[in-house]
Design a protein around this motif. Structure first.
Motif, PDB file in Angstrom:
ATOM      1  N   ARG A   1     -16.981  27.922  26.034  1.00  0.00           N
ATOM      2  CA  ARG A   1     -16.170  27.927  27.242  1.00  0.00           C
ATOM      3  C   ARG A   1     -15.056  28.956  27.049  1.00  0.00           C
ATOM      4  N   VAL A   2     -14.898  29.844  28.029  1.00  0.00           N
ATOM      5  CA  VAL A   2     -14.001  30.983  27.848  1.00  0.00           C
ATOM      6  C   VAL A   2     -12.903  31.019  28.913  1.00  0.00           C
ATOM      7  N   GLY A   3     -11.685  31.270  28.487  1.00  0.00           N
ATOM      8  CA  GLY A   3     -10.580  31.504  29.405  1.00  0.00           C
ATOM      9  C   GLY A   3     -10.152  32.962  29.339  1.00  0.00           C
ATOM     10  N   VAL A   4      -9.777  33.510  30.488  1.00  0.00           N
ATOM     11  CA  VAL A   4      -9.262  34.883  30.526  1.00  0.00           C
ATOM     12  C   VAL A   4      -7.916  34.861  31.235  1.00  0.00           C
ATOM     13  N   LEU A   5      -6.920  35.387  30.573  1.00  0.00           N
ATOM     14  CA  LEU A   5      -5.592  35.471  31.174  1.00  0.00           C
ATOM     15  C   LEU A   5      -5.200  36.941  31.205  1.00  0.00           C
ATOM     16  N   ALA A   6      -5.090  37.489  32.414  1.00  0.00           N
ATOM     17  CA  ALA A   6      -4.679  38.889  32.555  1.00  0.00           C
ATOM     18  C   ALA A   6      -3.207  38.901  32.938  1.00  0.00           C
TER      19      ALA A   6
END
Lengths: 317, 317
Positions: A77-82
């Motif tokens: 499970r992957v989170g991306v915070l830009a």
């Protein structure tokens, strides 16, 4: 609005809307955050966080997206915070043009969030870590933190990750210039993206030289690898994931992972403490006390240090 | 090193070396600053400060230099402070490439100084104002504050001036984009530089439209003028100086000058106060107290707000 306990519970179950709403609370510095963070504390520290930084044009978004794909193939499970610390305006504008993320937009195991960090100084120091806490609490195995530029704030954010990835591209002498301006120091893993272009080997060699990678190191020291990728075609991504896993293992074995996280927590606590103290100055200001002092400073009757001394004395007594 | 009283006295006499050394003290956040600022306080508030900001390529350095020439023709003593908040490194590198400033380098009535503002958050909020205090104390009639980029920090610095000048150039759509990102709001005077190029009129019209300058305003409101210049040839500079003087007169008449300076002093005092409080947290950290709290936060035993509450309680009791 749903109460905080419910939102946190839903976020814990990986419900995207709840995750998004909690990060909005972070972005807005909402008073509910205190309760949110208390509820999330027991679930923190599980996610592995990776910071990605590099000059515009090196392919950061593409690389982030390709990394998401690579981790998804492993079932993570992957989170991306830009994070865009230079933008004075909050908003979804940033996400609008992140076309390359579209392929992950409907994957329920991927959380993507852009965050602009308003105007206030010190906001970043707590905003990004708290957004990470939300994604961590939502059960992300890996969280990728992508910063928009290569300014000092961006470097600070990337340096808060467990592993910092610095991206370069061939034929960008200014990429190396930017790298000189403080980002070489923070790189745990280096990527030469667009490695199918002329000059990729030269860039890797130059980087190797600048990093002094040819020199001998103490046994047990981490030797930052340089990985060549063509992110747009997914080439080299498995090798990049492999390098990240190696760094993660090194961090864990040496105790550096715990040390980094303690340092990060210290910075976060310090930033919240300063924000609270600042609010107290604001209360004093509401009393027109700071205003009165400022008037005397502006008139040259008092110097700014003497004025600050008075405020400190009042706050701390 | 000469003692502080002597340095301040020499700076008051306009001795360049003394001025330079005092600004170095500011850059280094030296402990002597407290004494310097106390000695300078009675001489503050005399200089008129003008902030210049705009995207790279609009001709900021050239415009600054041309403004220096225009003010020198009027016999004014001029200070120039070039601030680079995005550079994590201090140093004279910045000044090295400021070739266009060379013509003023030997003029004893012109003080030119570049300042890089290290890494620490909040440093800018007090560093630039204190450097201005030094130049003010040195008898500068006008101080030009030029920022290197158009990020948030740069905009904040430019907004600290009495008058903020925003520069654009024709054919730079991204100039307008940058302008949208927060700098239109702070402009008291707008400059379309390189006005001999195609598209200058279109840029001025677009700007006029974006600023809503065609709309009616309250009587007594300031209507930001748009001045066209070719700074490299000195064209339009007298008109720019004229616009600045008009804005200065408006500021004085309406009481806005005093109000802006009080706001600026309040920010400066607040920043010094926060730095002092931060140092106290650092002392606590020296006691390994923050470290211990951070360890518990990293372990998920304590949330960051609860940890901050404890620090605030200890600092303020």
């Amino acid at each position: 609005m749903a109460d905080v306990a419910t939102l946190v519970e839903q976020a814990r179950q990986g419900r995207p809307r709840a995750v998004a709403r909690l990060i909005t609370l972070v972005e807005n510095a909402a008073p509910e955050l205190r309760e949110v963070m208390a509820a999330l504390a027991p679930y923190s520290g599980r996610a592995y966080t990776v910071g990605l930084t590099g000059s515009p044009g090196v392919g950061k978004s593409t690389s982030t997206s390709a990394l998401v794909s690579a981790y998804r193939r492993q079932g993570r499970r992957v989170g991306v915070l830009a994070v865009d610390p230079s933008s004075p305006f909050s908003g979804g504008a940033l996400l609008g043009d992140r076309v390359r993320m579209q392929e992950h937009a409907t994957d329920p195991e991927v959380f993507i969030r852009s965050m602009a960090t308003r105007g206030h100084l010190g906001g970043l120091a707590w905003a990004a870590p708290q957004a990470l806490r939300v994604l961590d609490g939502a059960g992300c195995d890996v969280i990728l933190v992508e910063t928009v530029g290569v300014g000092q704030s961006e470097v600070e954010i990337a340096a808060q990750a467990d592993t910092s990835v610095v991206l370069l591209a061939p034929g960008m002498g200014d990429g190396i210039q930017a790298a000189k301006a403080g980002i070489l120091e923070i790189g745990d893993v280096f990527v030469v993206n667009k490695a199918d272009r002329d000059g990729a080997d030269a860039t890797a060699r130059e980087l190797n030289h600048m990093l002094g990678l040819g020199e001998s190191r103490q046994a047990g020291d981490w030797r930052p690898p340089i990985v060549k990728t063509v992110a747009a075609r997914g080439e080299g991504l498995d090798e990049l994931v492999d390098s990240l896993e190696k760094h993660r293992a090194w961090l864990a074995e040496t105790g550096e992972l715990a040390a980094r996280r303690r340092r990060r927590a210290a910075q976060e606590v310090e930033a919240i403490t300063l924000a609270a103290l600042r609010a107290r100055i604001g209360d004093l200001r509401g009393d027109r006390h700071l205003d009165a002092l400022a008037g005397r400073v502006a008139a040259g009757e008092l110097d700014p240090y003497a004025a600050a001394d008075r405020l400190v004395a009042e706050l701390t007594s």
